[in-house]
Design a protein around this motif. Structure first.
Motif, PDB file in Angstrom:
ATOM      1  N   PHE A   9      -2.067   6.057   6.102  1.00  0.00           N
ATOM      2  CA  PHE A   9      -0.836   5.698   6.798  1.00  0.00           C
ATOM      3  C   PHE A   9       0.309   6.648   6.447  1.00  0.00           C
ATOM      4  O   PHE A   9       1.480   6.327   6.644  1.00  0.00           O
ATOM      5  N   GLY A  10      -0.041   7.817   5.907  1.00  0.00           N
ATOM      6  CA  GLY A  10       0.954   8.829   5.605  1.00  0.00           C
ATOM      7  C   GLY A  10       1.806   8.514   4.400  1.00  0.00           C
ATOM      8  O   GLY A  10       2.931   9.015   4.288  1.00  0.00           O
ATOM      9  N   ARG A  11       1.300   7.712   3.469  1.00  0.00           N
ATOM     10  CA  ARG A  11       2.059   7.349   2.282  1.00  0.00           C
ATOM     11  C   ARG A  11       1.318   7.794   1.035  1.00  0.00           C
ATOM     12  O   ARG A  11       0.092   7.895   1.038  1.00  0.00           O
ATOM     13  N   PRO A  12       2.022   8.053  -0.046  1.00  0.00           N
ATOM     14  CA  PRO A  12       1.338   8.446  -1.283  1.00  0.00           C
ATOM     15  C   PRO A  12       0.516   7.290  -1.827  1.00  0.00           C
ATOM     16  O   PRO A  12       0.938   6.132  -1.761  1.00  0.00           O
ATOM     17  N   GLN A  13      -0.655   7.605  -2.349  1.00  0.00           N
ATOM     18  CA  GLN A  13      -1.524   6.573  -2.896  1.00  0.00           C
ATOM     19  C   GLN A  13      -1.067   6.155  -4.282  1.00  0.00           C
ATOM     20  O   GLN A  13      -0.915   6.990  -5.172  1.00  0.00           O
ATOM     21  N   LEU A  14      -0.828   4.879  -4.465  1.00  0.00           N
ATOM     22  CA  LEU A  14      -0.436   4.331  -5.746  1.00  0.00           C
ATOM     23  C   LEU A  14      -1.669   3.838  -6.499  1.00  0.00           C
ATOM     24  O   LEU A  14      -2.762   3.752  -5.942  1.00  0.00           O
ATOM     25  N   VAL A  15      -1.490   3.528  -7.769  1.00  0.00           N
ATOM     26  CA  VAL A  15      -2.585   2.941  -8.543  1.00  0.00           C
ATOM     27  C   VAL A  15      -2.899   1.575  -7.953  1.00  0.00           C
ATOM     28  O   VAL A  15      -2.015   0.720  -7.821  1.00  0.00           O
ATOM     29  N   THR A  16      -4.140   1.378  -7.583  1.00  0.00           N
ATOM     30  CA  THR A  16      -4.501   0.147  -6.881  1.00  0.00           C
ATOM     31  C   THR A  16      -4.632  -1.019  -7.851  1.00  0.00           C
ATOM     32  O   THR A  16      -5.151  -0.859  -8.959  1.00  0.00           O
ATOM     33  N   PRO A  17      -4.187  -2.192  -7.432  1.00  0.00           N
ATOM     34  CA  PRO A  17      -4.353  -3.383  -8.270  1.00  0.00           C
ATOM     35  C   PRO A  17      -5.796  -3.866  -8.208  1.00  0.00           C
ATOM     36  O   PRO A  17      -6.595  -3.372  -7.409  1.00  0.00           O
ATOM     37  N   PRO A  18      -6.153  -4.833  -9.032  1.00  0.00           N
ATOM     38  CA  PRO A  18      -7.507  -5.401  -8.961  1.00  0.00           C
ATOM     39  C   PRO A  18      -7.757  -5.972  -7.566  1.00  0.00           C
ATOM     40  O   PRO A  18      -6.825  -6.363  -6.863  1.00  0.00           O
ATOM     41  N   PRO A  19      -9.017  -6.031  -7.129  1.00  0.00           N
ATOM     42  CA  PRO A  19      -9.321  -6.558  -5.795  1.00  0.00           C
ATOM     43  C   PRO A  19      -8.784  -7.965  -5.608  1.00  0.00           C
ATOM     44  O   PRO A  19      -8.812  -8.790  -6.524  1.00  0.00           O
ATOM     45  N   ALA A  20      -8.287  -8.238  -4.403  1.00  0.00           N
ATOM     46  CA  ALA A  20      -7.735  -9.556  -4.095  1.00  0.00           C
ATOM     47  C   ALA A  20      -8.814 -10.527  -3.650  1.00  0.00           C
ATOM     48  O   ALA A  20      -8.520 -11.681  -3.369  1.00  0.00           O
ATOM     49  N   TRP A  21     -10.055 -10.076  -3.572  1.00  0.00           N
ATOM     50  CA  TRP A  21     -11.137 -10.925  -3.119  1.00  0.00           C
ATOM     51  C   TRP A  21     -12.137 -11.155  -4.260  1.00  0.00           C
ATOM     52  O   TRP A  21     -12.242 -10.376  -5.192  1.00  0.00           O
TER      53      TRP A  21
END
Length: 252
Positions: free
Chosen positions: A200-212
């Motif tokens: 989506f044209g945005r910088p990738q941040l550190v991803t949180p743990p999965p929400a599922w």
């Protein structure tokens, strides 16, 4: 639609043919299973009132169903894959370097074609039947297991490309990046856009743990529908209702 349908056909007759056509489209194109010749009747209830069909979010349903099929096919015991595979094939051909079909280069003076992506590949092939898709699910599964970051083509949605689409294709574009659960009848899959922000044209941040939950795929029409399940499902629906508040903030 059918040779029997004319301008003089009774409305009831037209509605019956329409429901049959939609059921075949659901079972053979949008929501196919791996049986090869069976169509699920679960959608019949939603075809009772044809005037209400446009109120349903069919794109969400198709994507949720495809996510669930991809989840199951990632297991080594699965031998076939179902779902709306044309969408998956176009994505794989466009973004995964290992899965690119062999294509001749464009002439230096040829303009770069925009849309549709599937048509772009067809136009450039020109091979007839020299290259055909084969039943190579284990091979594709191994390729994806060994995938490295540099082997995926990150390319954000292009404004010039999107403006060339019909208006209905960009309706609700602001919610494309919303991180929400997607639902199709008993199927609930999470649309984890926070893991692909570069799309989506945005910088990738550190991803949180999965929400599922890791075994979420075990919840389907074979599960026991009890109060625990209904409470879990209602929580997913509440999250979907907040989809406008779950859009990642723009990059600064």
């Amino acid at each position: 639609m059918h040779a029997d349908i004319t301008d003089d056909s009774p409305e009831l007759h037209i509605h019956r043919y329409t429901r049959l056509l939609l059921l075949l489209m659901f079972g053979g194109v949008l929501f196919p299973n791996s049986s090869g010749n069976l169509v699920s009747l679960r959608f019949l209830h939603h075809l009772e009132w044809l005037d209400d069909l446009h109120h349903y979010s069919w794109g969400v349903a198709v994507l949720s169903y495809l996510y669930r099929q991809m989840c199951r096919v990632s297991m080594g015991t699965q031998r076939d894959v179902a779902g709306f595979l044309p969408l998956l094939q176009v994505l794989a051909s466009e973004r995964f370097l290992q899965l690119h079909p062999p294509l001749p280069p464009l002439a230096p003076s040829a303009p770069s074609p925009f849309l549709p992506l599937a048509r772009r590949w067809v136009n450039r092939r020109g091979y007839g039947r020299e290259y055909e898709a084969q039943h190579n699910l284990p091979y594709c599964r191994d390729l994806l297991d060994l995938l490295e970051g540099a082997q995926f083509i990150w390319k954000s949605y292009n404004d010039e490309l999107i403006t060339g689409l019909p208006n209905y294709c960009s309706t609700g574009r602001i919610m494309w990046s919303s991180s929400v659960p997607l639902m199709c009848l008993d199927i609930v899959e999470h649309h984890a856009t926070e893991r692909v922000l570069r799309q989506f044209g945005r910088p990738q941040l550190v991803t949180p743990p999965p929400a599922w939950h890791m075994i979420h795929y075990q919840r389907d029409d074979r599960s026991r529908v009890d109060q625990t399940y209904m409470t879990w499902l209602e929580a997913r629906i509440d999250t979907w209702d907040q989809r406008h508040d779950l859009i990642p903030p723009p990059s600064t």
